[in-house]
Design a protein around this motif. Structure first.
Motif, PDB file in Angstrom:
ATOM      1  N   ARG B 184       0.814  -1.213   0.000  1.00 13.19           N
ATOM      2  CA  ARG B 184       0.000   0.000   0.000  1.00 13.19           C
ATOM      3  C   ARG B 184       0.860   1.282   0.000  1.00 13.19           C
ATOM      4  NH1 ARG B 184      -4.972   0.615  -1.575  1.00 13.19           N
ATOM      5  NH2 ARG B 184      -4.778   2.832  -1.432  1.00 13.19           N
ATOM      6  N   ILE B 187       1.588   3.391  -3.104  1.00 17.55           N
ATOM      7  CA  ILE B 187       0.417   4.090  -3.631  1.00 17.55           C
ATOM      8  C   ILE B 187       0.120   5.307  -2.765  1.00 17.55           C
ATOM      9  CG2 ILE B 187      -2.002   3.816  -4.289  1.00 17.55           C
ATOM     10  CD1 ILE B 187      -1.450   0.798  -4.313  1.00 17.55           C
ATOM     11  N   ASP B 188       0.225   5.143  -1.428  1.00 15.87           N
ATOM     12  CA  ASP B 188       0.003   6.274  -0.525  1.00 15.87           C
ATOM     13  C   ASP B 188       0.976   7.403  -0.833  1.00 15.87           C
ATOM     14  OD1 ASP B 188      -1.988   4.924   0.662  1.00 15.87           O
ATOM     15  OD2 ASP B 188      -0.821   4.241   2.392  1.00 15.87           O
ATOM     16  N   THR B 191      -0.208   9.234  -3.800  1.00 17.40           N
ATOM     17  CA  THR B 191      -1.369  10.051  -3.432  1.00 17.40           C
ATOM     18  C   THR B 191      -0.911  11.299  -2.671  1.00 17.40           C
ATOM     19  OG1 THR B 191      -2.437   7.938  -3.065  1.00 17.40           O
ATOM     20  CG2 THR B 191      -3.692   9.894  -2.501  1.00 17.40           C
ATOM     21  N   ASN B 196      -3.127  11.558  -9.203  1.00 17.01           N
ATOM     22  CA  ASN B 196      -4.515  11.139  -9.374  1.00 17.01           C
ATOM     23  C   ASN B 196      -4.588   9.627  -9.583  1.00 17.01           C
ATOM     24  OD1 ASN B 196      -3.794  10.636 -12.013  1.00 17.01           O
ATOM     25  ND2 ASN B 196      -4.700  12.527 -12.809  1.00 17.01           N
ATOM     26  N   TRP B 197      -5.767   9.152  -9.956  1.00 18.69           N
ATOM     27  CA  TRP B 197      -6.008   7.703 -10.097  1.00 18.69           C
ATOM     28  C   TRP B 197      -5.009   7.076 -11.073  1.00 18.69           C
ATOM     29  CZ3 TRP B 197      -7.811   4.157 -13.809  1.00 18.69           C
ATOM     30  CH2 TRP B 197      -8.324   2.977 -13.276  1.00 18.69           C
ATOM     31  N   HIS B 199      -2.067   8.213 -12.025  1.00 15.87           N
ATOM     32  CA  HIS B 199      -0.711   8.248 -11.468  1.00 15.87           C
ATOM     33  C   HIS B 199      -0.508   7.118 -10.484  1.00 15.87           C
ATOM     34  CE1 HIS B 199      -0.824  12.780 -12.419  1.00 15.87           C
ATOM     35  NE2 HIS B 199      -0.109  12.163 -13.336  1.00 15.87           N
ATOM     36  N   ARG B 200      -1.565   6.889  -9.670  1.00 13.24           N
ATOM     37  CA  ARG B 200      -1.446   5.826  -8.659  1.00 13.24           C
ATOM     38  C   ARG B 200      -1.198   4.484  -9.335  1.00 13.24           C
ATOM     39  NH1 ARG B 200      -5.279   8.712  -5.545  1.00 13.24           N
ATOM     40  NH2 ARG B 200      -7.069   7.575  -6.338  1.00 13.24           N
TER      41      ARG B 200
END
Lengths: 300, 296
Positions: B184, B187-188, B191, B196-197, B199-200
């Motif tokens: 995780r 991804i954090d 963020t 944005n989505w 990029h994640r």
């Protein structure tokens, strides 16, 4: 990567290493770009070569796809809520015959798993490097098992049908041979991982080869054997549903005929039976695997 | 406590047995249960043997015939004049496996994000995609091949489609498991840096899952070369067609040559793919997708 000796003047050193870094980074980028270009070029060449070899034709595919969906749609006949029972009854007009074929399929898978596991399990001791009496036995047994499982079960089925005629018997034999090969290999790998200490103990107490296997190896390997066997049942049920395509019994035979004769509703009914059965078997087998041996000992 | 074995009397042992029966043996009820299990299994086996005719004369007759087939008609392999044809068709088989795997992977890639719990928050959509993939996967290659042969005609195209469809199911499962197992924190981080989505996915998810996905894809390609070699039995292209044809025409020696060629091809592909996989993700390559390790 080699690092340069530090120079006397700090400013010059900084400028020098920055330029050096730039230079190296660019070289790295260039190299990466070339590798990537080579990889993608090679990959695209492979795709084109494969497309030509396999005569991949988008137009035929586009023409065929609607027909495929049409087939799949036709597999479920119109069912209305008001005449639900009658519709289902009509769809499953051959339920007795199909359930009998299904029973045959399941029993074929069961018998082939039992026979294949017994024979493959026995042979696995000869195919384990640490337990085989000598290297020649080990090598020959490994190759035999390899051939048994590399030849697909449907090819074995074709061969056995030639000798035994059409029916479930050649199907059982075909799946058995394949199972012997697969179980033999997997069990042999489990055997190779046993701890040698109990074996030493048995040998020290005067046990012979059979005693070593029975009291030294079996207790160590049984959980893995069980888990592989439940799993093999799952795979063998799948195999048993398709060996019927070449006349080796089971529900595959009914499925093959109905698709060949374009009886889509029948094919759909049989496929539904097959899917439900396979999902149930998968669920049951997983439950057994976990409950009978515990999660800890279930490892691949 | 110092107890010497020689000092123990039979009475001592009997007393201990009374106190701790489970140390000396499993309780009767448990033993009975396992005996019943094994006995039932054995009885079912005997019934199956009887049901499928293992105890009849037909079995002995067939076994004799099979022995004779293997001993006198299968060896030595012949038909070397057809070798160029066989090799060309084996090339077609590999091409089918390659294209089928590729198509399956291409379609499964976007679907696998839909099927991942940690990416798709809309539970019914995620669950539905998973079940759809399970459905595709639960039919064997040969069943799909049979359907596609009827719909788009004889030939390798039907085989490619059969492999692609099953592979969509398999890859959605394998890929989404890889995605669900990712870390995780990356991804954090994306963020937190204002990503944005997209990029994640691009900087947080893909770098973590791509090696695993590639390795799984290669593994399935290896597996699909085996599958592609039998699809021809129902007319879906590849070497299986020639093999079934030669077997049905009782040209066993030529069939034997084909089988040997197929085995050699499978070994070569396994070797190549294993090498590539080890290069790709090092130690992880040895961990094969659970569902198929036993199929090999």
């Amino acid at each position: 990567m080699n690092i340069r000796e530090p120079t006397a003047l700090a400013g010059a050193k900084e400028r020098g290493s920055a330029a050096q870094f730039e230079e190296r980074y660019l070289a790295f980028r260039r190299r990466k770009l070339i590798y990537n270009a080579l990889f993608w070029g090679g990959f695209i060449a492979c795709v084109i070569a494969a497309g030509i070899t396999a005569k991949f034709d988008v137009f035929t595919l586009l023409k065929g796809l609607p027909r495929t969906t049409e087939f799949l749609v036709k597999m479920v006949p119109p069912i209305t809520l008001s005449t639900f029972a009658a519709d289902i009854g009509e769809w499953y007009w051959g339920i007795d015959k199909w359930l009998n074929s299904l029973l045959n399929t399941l029993l074929m898978a069961y018998l082939a798993t039992v026979l294949g596991t017994i024979v493959g399990g026995a042979l696995s001791f000869l195919a384990a490097r640490n337990l085989a009496p000598n290297f020649l036995t080990y090598w020959a047994m490994r190759r035999t098992l390899e051939i048994a499982r590399t030849v697909p079960d449907i090819v074995w089925a074709l061969l056995f049908v030639m000798a035994f005629g059409i029916g479930p018997l050649p199907g059982v034999l075909a799946i058995t041979v394949h199972t012997i090969g697969a179980q033999g290999k997997l069990f042999a790998e489990v055997n190779e991982n046993v701890s040698p200490l109990p074996l030493d103990g048995i040998r020290a107490a005067g046990g012979n080869w059979l005693h070593e296997i029975r009291y030294g190896v079996i207790p160590q390997v049984m959980p893995n054997y069980m888990s592989y066997t439940f799993w093999r049942i799952e795979l063998n049920v799948r195999s048993a549903t398709i060996v019927g395509f070449v006349g080796a019994g089971g529900i595959g035979h009914d499925l093959f005929t109905s698709i060949q004769l374009l009886y889509f509703a029948d094919a759909g009914a049989i496929l539904l039976i097959v899917v439900v059965t396979i999902m149930l078997i998968d669920m049951l087998s997983e439950k057994f695997r976990h409950s009978a041996i515990g999660k800890a000992s279930f490892s691949h | 406590m110092n107890v010497r074995l020689a000092d123990l009397t039979d009475a001592d042992i009997a007393a201990e047995r009374e106190l701790y029966p489970h140390v000396f043996g499993r309780p009767i009820a448990q033993r009975l249960k396992s005996w019943l299990g094994w006995g039932g299994g054995a009885a079912l086996t005997l019934y199956c043997l009887y049901r499928f005719g293992f105890f009849s004369g037909d079995f002995l007759h067939g076994a004799g015939k099979f022995g004779q087939l293997v001993a006198s008609q299968l060896f030595p392999p012949t038909g070397y004049e057809n070798l160029p044809l066989f090799i060309k068709v084996i090339g077609e088989t590999i091409a089918m496996a390659f294209l089928g795997t590729l198509l399956g992977a291409l379609f499964a890639f976007p679907l696998s994000f839909l099927a991942s719990k940690n990416i798709t928050r809309l539970r019914p959509l995620q669950f539905g995609t998973r079940r759809f993939a399970d459905l595709l996967r639960s039919f064997d290659y040969l069943i799909w091949a049979l359907i596609f042969v009827r719909a788009i005609g004889l030939g390798p195209l039907a085989g490619i489609m059969a492999i692609a469809i099953v592979e969509i199911g398999t890859f959605v499962k394998l890929y989404s498991e890889a995605i669900e197992n990712l870390d995780r924190k990356q991804i954090d981080g994306v963020t937190a840096a204002g990503g944005n989505w997209l990029h994640r996915i691009g900087f947080g998810v893909l770098p973590q899952v791509l090696p695993m996905m590639l390795s799984n894809t290669l593994y399935m390609f290896e597996h699909n070369v085996r599958s592609a070699s039998i699809l021809g039995i129902v007319g879906a292209g590849g070497i299986g067609f020639l093999l079934a044809d030669r077997l049905r025409a009782y040209e066993l020696q030529e069939a034997c040559l084909i089988i040997i060629l197929v085995i050699l091809t499978v070994y070569a592909i396994d070797y190549l793919s294993k090498m590539l996989r080890e290069r790709l993700i090092g130690d992880h390559a040895r961990r094969e997708p659970v569902d198929d390790a036993a199929q090999t």
